[in-house]
Write a protein that holds these residues in place. Structure first.
Motif, PDB file in Angstrom:
ATOM      1  N   GLN A 108      -5.081   2.314   1.334  1.00  0.00           N
ATOM      2  CA  GLN A 108      -5.293   0.981   0.762  1.00  0.00           C
ATOM      3  C   GLN A 108      -6.525   0.970  -0.151  1.00  0.00           C
ATOM      4  O   GLN A 108      -6.529   0.304  -1.193  1.00  0.00           O
ATOM      5  CB  GLN A 108      -5.456  -0.046   1.892  1.00  0.00           C
ATOM      6  CG  GLN A 108      -5.497  -1.481   1.399  1.00  0.00           C
ATOM      7  CD  GLN A 108      -5.793  -2.446   2.527  1.00  0.00           C
ATOM      8  OE1 GLN A 108      -6.657  -2.192   3.380  1.00  0.00           O
ATOM      9  NE2 GLN A 108      -5.075  -3.561   2.579  1.00  0.00           N
ATOM     10  N   SER A 135       0.831  -1.196   0.000  1.00  0.00           N
ATOM     11  CA  SER A 135       0.000   0.000   0.000  1.00  0.00           C
ATOM     12  C   SER A 135       0.872   1.255   0.000  1.00  0.00           C
ATOM     13  O   SER A 135       1.854   1.349   0.738  1.00  0.00           O
ATOM     14  CB  SER A 135      -0.922   0.002   1.215  1.00  0.00           C
ATOM     15  OG  SER A 135      -1.827   1.077   1.123  1.00  0.00           O
ATOM     16  N   ALA A 188     -11.114  -0.770   1.543  1.00  0.00           N
ATOM     17  CA  ALA A 188     -10.593  -1.397   0.320  1.00  0.00           C
ATOM     18  C   ALA A 188     -11.707  -2.029  -0.516  1.00  0.00           C
ATOM     19  O   ALA A 188     -11.681  -1.963  -1.760  1.00  0.00           O
ATOM     20  CB  ALA A 188      -9.559  -2.463   0.689  1.00  0.00           C
ATOM     21  N   ILE A 229      -0.209  -3.606   4.313  1.00  0.00           N
ATOM     22  CA  ILE A 229      -0.055  -2.345   5.039  1.00  0.00           C
ATOM     23  C   ILE A 229       1.042  -2.538   6.077  1.00  0.00           C
ATOM     24  O   ILE A 229       1.085  -3.575   6.735  1.00  0.00           O
ATOM     25  CB  ILE A 229      -1.398  -1.992   5.733  1.00  0.00           C
ATOM     26  CG1 ILE A 229      -2.452  -1.591   4.687  1.00  0.00           C
ATOM     27  CG2 ILE A 229      -1.215  -0.904   6.781  1.00  0.00           C
ATOM     28  CD1 ILE A 229      -3.825  -1.315   5.298  1.00  0.00           C
TER      29      ILE A 229
END
Ligand code: XIL
Length: 316
Positions: free
Chosen positions: A254, A212, A308, A242
């Motif tokens: 993200q 990310s 996301a 992440i």
């Protein structure tokens, strides 16, 4: 939410997941996994790898793979086969066998033929070879296959695969072929060369294990470059990790990253679909391999949709 696969289908694409056998005894997991509005395709996460299917020479075992394939079939989900020839999760009888070229050719042909024949007509894609390009991007990855047979091992595998299940789409799959760089260019040239020799490659599989905040800006251009060879492109193992700990700001980043990947695929006519490498964070392989990184998937560990998820939804 209409569901990611339902949205993808409207543009002739699919959205799917990888799953592995431990999940088959988790009823909560399964109740989400079988939802065909979200997931139209299932990839067998580990159980079709060489160490699982032919742990010793000519002794084949398919029960674990079959359990996942049957789960998908019962739901009406299509199945991606992963993977036939790979340097990793390869039994030592192959990697340490000291076979000459003719013998290793027979071994590859026998393996590909057996596994594909077992599942003939039930899998719509196969990752025939996996991770064959070196990370430096200027040569094939060193493996028992490339050392013994050079580039020809790829042709041998694809020809045996086409023969075993002619209706199945055959993929060359790799990671770090997202942006325009040395490795993706080597991969492009390799596929071009093999196609020119008549090797039956139908698609390039882009694993897309991404970080990310570091998704390359050139993914659309690069994946379109693969498609310009006249093959399909599939995003086969998407996750976007992440650096821990997770914060709201990182989840928003993200979301942007998942949105960018999905948009890139959606803008390429021959990008046929996206598979995420499992769907809830507690089933992701990332924390076990990348310490201090995680939360890479669109669902959290309580099956709650993360930002996301909406990044994908908005791009489909
Ligand atoms: C991973 C699995 O998810 C793990 O369970 C296993 O321990 C290692 O392999 N690229 C691939 C996949 O092509 O097969 C890998 O899957 C992830 C990286």
């Amino acid at each position: 939410d209409p569901g990611l696969h339902a949205l993808a289908t409207r543009k002739g694409r699919y959205f799917g997941i990888a799953m592995d056998n431990p999940a088959l005894s988790d009823q909560t997991y399964l109740s989400y996994a079988k939802n065909t509005k979200e997931f139209g395709v299932v990839t067998v996460g580990n159980s079709l790898k060489w160490d699982a299917t032919e742990p010793s020479r000519n002794s084949f075992s398919y029960d674990r793979a079959d359990a996942i394939v049957k789960f998908a079939e019962a739901n009406g989900q299509a199945v991606r086969g992963h993977t036939l020839v790979w340097h990793s999760q390869l039994p030592s009888w192959v990697s340490n066998g000291n076979f000459n070229a003719a013998e290793l050719t027979r071994i590859i042909e026998s393996h590909v033929t057996n596994v594909m024949t077992k599942f003939k007509g039930r899998l719509f894609h196969w990752d025939v070879v996996n991770e064959v390009v070196d990370d430096g991007g200027n040569k094939l990855r060193d493996s028992v296959f490339s050392r013994t047979l050079g580039e020809e091992f790829i042709a041998i595998a694809f020809r045996a695969a086409r023969k075993a299940d002619p209706a199945c789409k055959l993929y060359i799959n790799d990671y770090n072929i997202d942006g325009l760089d040395a490795k993706s260019t080597f991969t492009y040239d390799l596929v071009k060369r093999l196609l020119a020799k008549g090797v039956p490659i139908d698609g390039v599989g882009v694993q897309a294990h991404l970080i990310s905040g570091s998704v390359p800006g050139s993914i659309q251009e690069n994946w379109a470059r693969f498609a310009s060879l006249g093959v399909d492109v599939a995003i086969t193992e998407l996750d976007i990790r992440i650096p821990l700990p997770v914060t709201d700001a990182k989840l928003q980043q993200q979301k942007k990253d998942y949105n960018a990947v999905t948009k890139a695929c959606a803008s390429i006519p021959r990008c046929v679909g996206i598979t995420i490498w499992d769907f809830p964070d507690h089933y992701s392989w990332i924390p076990s391999v990348f310490p201090q990184e995680g939360a890479a998937l669109p669902w959290d560990s309580n099956y709650k949709k993360k930002p996301a998820y909406y990044g994908i939804q908005e791009a489909l």
